[in-house]
Enzyme design. Structure first.
Site, PDB file in Angstrom:
ATOM      1  N   HIS A   1       0.844  -1.200   0.000  1.00 36.84           N
ATOM      2  CA  HIS A   1       0.000   0.000   0.000  1.00 36.84           C
ATOM      3  C   HIS A   1       0.871   1.238   0.000  1.00 36.84           C
ATOM      4  O   HIS A   1       1.962   1.226   0.573  1.00 36.84           O
ATOM      5  CB  HIS A   1      -0.928   0.020   1.222  1.00 36.84           C
TER       6      HIS A   1
ATOM      7  N   GLU B   1      -7.915  -5.199  -0.525  1.00 36.99           N
ATOM      8  CA  GLU B   1      -8.413  -6.050  -1.607  1.00 36.99           C
ATOM      9  C   GLU B   1      -8.346  -7.535  -1.273  1.00 36.99           C
ATOM     10  O   GLU B   1      -9.083  -8.339  -1.828  1.00 36.99           O
ATOM     11  CB  GLU B   1      -7.633  -5.783  -2.903  1.00 36.99           C
TER      12      GLU B   1
HETATM   13  N1  COA Z   1       4.058  -7.505  -4.672  1.00 36.27           N
HETATM   14  C1  COA Z   1       5.388  -7.498  -4.906  1.00 36.27           C
HETATM   15  N2  COA Z   1       6.140  -6.390  -4.799  1.00 36.27           N
HETATM   16  C2  COA Z   1       5.555  -5.257  -4.413  1.00 36.27           C
HETATM   17  C3  COA Z   1       4.183  -5.202  -4.142  1.00 36.27           C
HETATM   18  C4  COA Z   1       3.424  -6.373  -4.275  1.00 36.27           C
HETATM   19  N3  COA Z   1       2.116  -6.393  -4.043  1.00 36.27           N
HETATM   20  N4  COA Z   1       3.852  -3.938  -3.790  1.00 36.27           N
HETATM   21  C5  COA Z   1       4.987  -3.228  -3.854  1.00 36.27           C
HETATM   22  N5  COA Z   1       6.017  -4.034  -4.220  1.00 36.27           N
HETATM   23  C6  COA Z   1       7.426  -3.657  -4.386  1.00 36.27           C
HETATM   24  C7  COA Z   1       7.645  -2.919  -5.699  1.00 36.27           C
HETATM   25  O1  COA Z   1       7.923  -3.797  -6.752  1.00 36.27           O
HETATM   26  C8  COA Z   1       8.805  -2.027  -5.344  1.00 36.27           C
HETATM   27  O2  COA Z   1       9.999  -2.789  -5.395  1.00 36.27           O
HETATM   28  P1  COA Z   1      11.309  -2.253  -6.179  1.00 36.27           P
HETATM   29  O3  COA Z   1      11.608  -0.926  -5.533  1.00 36.27           O
HETATM   30  O4  COA Z   1      12.319  -3.308  -5.923  1.00 36.27           O
HETATM   31  O5  COA Z   1      10.900  -2.121  -7.614  1.00 36.27           O
HETATM   32  C9  COA Z   1       8.571  -1.680  -3.873  1.00 36.27           C
HETATM   33  O6  COA Z   1       7.743  -2.719  -3.345  1.00 36.27           O
HETATM   34  C10 COA Z   1       7.854  -0.357  -3.710  1.00 36.27           C
HETATM   35  O7  COA Z   1       6.711  -0.361  -4.557  1.00 36.27           O
HETATM   36  P2  COA Z   1       6.036   0.937  -5.163  1.00 36.27           P
HETATM   37  O8  COA Z   1       5.530   0.613  -6.516  1.00 36.27           O
HETATM   38  O9  COA Z   1       6.930   2.128  -5.004  1.00 36.27           O
HETATM   39  O10 COA Z   1       4.825   1.130  -4.166  1.00 36.27           O
HETATM   40  P3  COA Z   1       3.610   2.094  -4.411  1.00 36.27           P
HETATM   41  O11 COA Z   1       3.332   2.789  -3.161  1.00 36.27           O
HETATM   42  O12 COA Z   1       3.856   2.937  -5.614  1.00 36.27           O
HETATM   43  O13 COA Z   1       2.449   1.064  -4.791  1.00 36.27           O
HETATM   44  C11 COA Z   1       0.634  -0.415  -4.655  1.00 36.27           C
HETATM   45  C12 COA Z   1       1.411   0.692  -3.954  1.00 36.27           C
HETATM   46  C13 COA Z   1      -0.635  -0.717  -3.880  1.00 36.27           C
HETATM   47  C14 COA Z   1       0.259   0.055  -6.076  1.00 36.27           C
HETATM   48  C15 COA Z   1       1.533  -1.685  -4.735  1.00 36.27           C
HETATM   49  O14 COA Z   1       1.844  -2.114  -3.429  1.00 36.27           O
HETATM   50  C16 COA Z   1       0.888  -2.804  -5.545  1.00 36.27           C
HETATM   51  O15 COA Z   1       1.044  -2.829  -6.765  1.00 36.27           O
HETATM   52  N6  COA Z   1       0.164  -3.773  -4.884  1.00 36.27           N
HETATM   53  C17 COA Z   1      -0.491  -4.844  -5.602  1.00 36.27           C
HETATM   54  C18 COA Z   1      -1.819  -4.378  -6.197  1.00 36.27           C
HETATM   55  C19 COA Z   1      -2.883  -4.179  -5.131  1.00 36.27           C
HETATM   56  O16 COA Z   1      -3.081  -5.013  -4.254  1.00 36.27           O
HETATM   57  N7  COA Z   1      -3.561  -3.044  -5.257  1.00 36.27           N
HETATM   58  C20 COA Z   1      -4.638  -2.675  -4.338  1.00 36.27           C
HETATM   59  C21 COA Z   1      -4.223  -1.501  -3.497  1.00 36.27           C
HETATM   60  S1  COA Z   1      -5.402  -1.141  -2.241  1.00 36.27           S
END
Ligand code: COA
Length: 377
Positions: free
Chosen positions: A256, A314
């Site tokens: 998140h 989710e």
């Molecule tokens: N699975 C695997 N790796 C994850 C992850 C996940 N669910 N969520 C974040 N990461 C990793 C990213 O790959 C990144 O790694 P890196 O720096 O080595 O590339 C690191 O954690 C930071 O991620 P980042 O994209 O900067 O986080 P964010 O704050 O931009 O994204 C979400 C937040 C929710 C978009 C992200 O956690 C995600 O894609 N989750 C899965 C989708 C989901 O469940 N969405 C519903 C949200 S309520």
């Protein structure tokens, strides 16, 4: 997946940027606490109906008995009106994707007053369209709303075509309350941007539906169920999760932007599934989901010791909406039907603030001096 850090250190995503002051909700990411206008979500989800949270967010306070009845009547009328208007919504219900259907159908509604009447219209319409789309997709007859019923119970009835089981209706109500609002998420920001231009409320909600559709936002719960199906049994969880990460894919329902601990909504929804089970409605996924959650948090902690990636809303959305009897492609439209309240409340707040949202950029393309002259014919 690239996370958007440029060579010069710029990292997109507006993380930590305050774009509005709000009295609607407090999302405390460090402590895993969520508050709607001074009320803890946990208590709201246990004790309130969707109508109560509608009153809290859109009318400023939890309604008393008479105000709650008035909201229920208004939403009932809105559902009936929306159902009557479905034939005028073009081919929206024939869409293969429920969010495409919602986006297209809601675009056929008008903003009557920029306020209370349009709020009810859009909240009622979102539930009717989501349910009607699910029925169409299943090749089943549409079910007309019953305006006398509570919103969640009628939504369940319209979507499944069956007389709603009270425990399931209660569980759906708890879900709708839980996801009705959540601070400056991508779709709410979208709604606020549109409202800030003094466009109309229908445009704000339609734009927000588009933002919610993405798998990094509201599109995650269907894939969570796909993941549980692919894993099948707890013993296979770790190997499957490691395989996904090795293939460069994200684990849906984990991570998140704001929460650094377990999303409080995960606990609220897990508790609602437990209540559903205690009432005699067994979940097909609860046991497996808990095992997969434990494995996923561990695997991600090993991979990202620098950043805690915990369960988000989710994950248990998938479990609860499946137990309620909804097909997985109805999960995100159901989320949208609830969040329409939050989008509208934020649009209303934005309208009182008065400034167009217009952030800045940094140009990193070539300068004219460095570009070859334009050749004219
Ligand atoms: N699975 C695997 N790796 C994850 C992850 C996940 N669910 N969520 C974040 N990461 C990793 C990213 O790959 C990144 O790694 P890196 O720096 O080595 O590339 C690191 O954690 C930071 O991620 P980042 O994209 O900067 O986080 P964010 O704050 O931009 O994204 C979400 C937040 C929710 C978009 C992200 O956690 C995600 O894609 N989750 C899965 C989708 C989901 O469940 N969405 C519903 C949200 S309520």
């Amino acid at each position: 997946m690239a996370t958007g850090t440029a060579a010069n250190g710029f990292r997109g995503g507006l993380e930590g940027v305050v774009v509005a002051e709000t009295a609607l909700s407090e999302v405390d990411g460090a402590n895993g606490r969520l508050v709607f206008r001074g009320h803890d979500l946990e208590a709201l989800a246990r004790t309130c109906r969707f109508e109560d949270v509608y009153g809290l967010l859109l009318e400023g306070a939890l309604p008393g008995a008479a105000a709650r009845r008035a909201i229920a009547e208004r939403l009932g009328r809105a559902r009936a009106d929306a159902f009557a208007r479905l034939p005028a919504c073009g081919g929206a219900l024939a869409s293969a994707n429920g969010m495409d259907a919602l986006r297209a159908a809601l675009a056929h509604f008008e903003d009557a007053d920029g306020g209370a009447a349009t709020h009810a219209t859009l909240v009622g319409a979102a539930a009717v369209v989501a349910a009607a789309w699910a029925r169409t997709r299943a090749g089943a007859e549409l079910v007309a709303p019953d305006p006398a019923r509570p919103h969640a119970e009628d939504f369940l009835r319209m979507a499944t075509g069956a007389e709603p089981d009270p425990a399931r209706a209660k569980a759906l109500d708890a879900y709708l309350v839980t996801v009705a609002e959540h601070g400056m998420c991508a779709s709410t920001f979208t709604a606020r941007v549109v409202a800030s231009t003094r466009s109309d409320l229908v445009s704000a909600v339609v734009a927000a539906v588009g933002a919610l559709k993405g798998p990094l936002h509201g599109g995650a719960p269907g894939p969570v169920l796909d993941m549980l199906d692919a894993i099948g049994e707890p013993a296979r969880a770790e190997a499957w999760l490691l395989g996904e990460l090795a293939a460069g894919r994200r684990i849906m329902g984990l991570g998140h932007r704001v929460y650094r601990v377990r999303d409080p909504r995960a606990a609220v929804l897990e508790a609602a599934v437990e209540r559903l089970e205690a009432a005699g409605v067994a979940s097909r996924y609860l046991r497996l989901a808990r095992a997969v959650e434990r494995a996923a948090v561990e695997v991600l902690a090993r991979r990202h010791p620098e950043r805690r990636l915990e369960t988000n809303v989710e994950f248990y959305t998938a479990v609860i909406l499946d137990a309620v009897g909804f097909p997985r492609d109805l999960f995100t439209p159901t989320f949208a039907a609830a969040r329409t309240v939050g989008w509208l409340a934020h649009a209303a707040e934005q309208l009182t603030e008065g400034r167009i949202i217009r952030p800045d950029q940094r140009y990193v393309g070539p300068r004219p001096e460095a570009s070859p002259p334009v050749a004219h014919a």
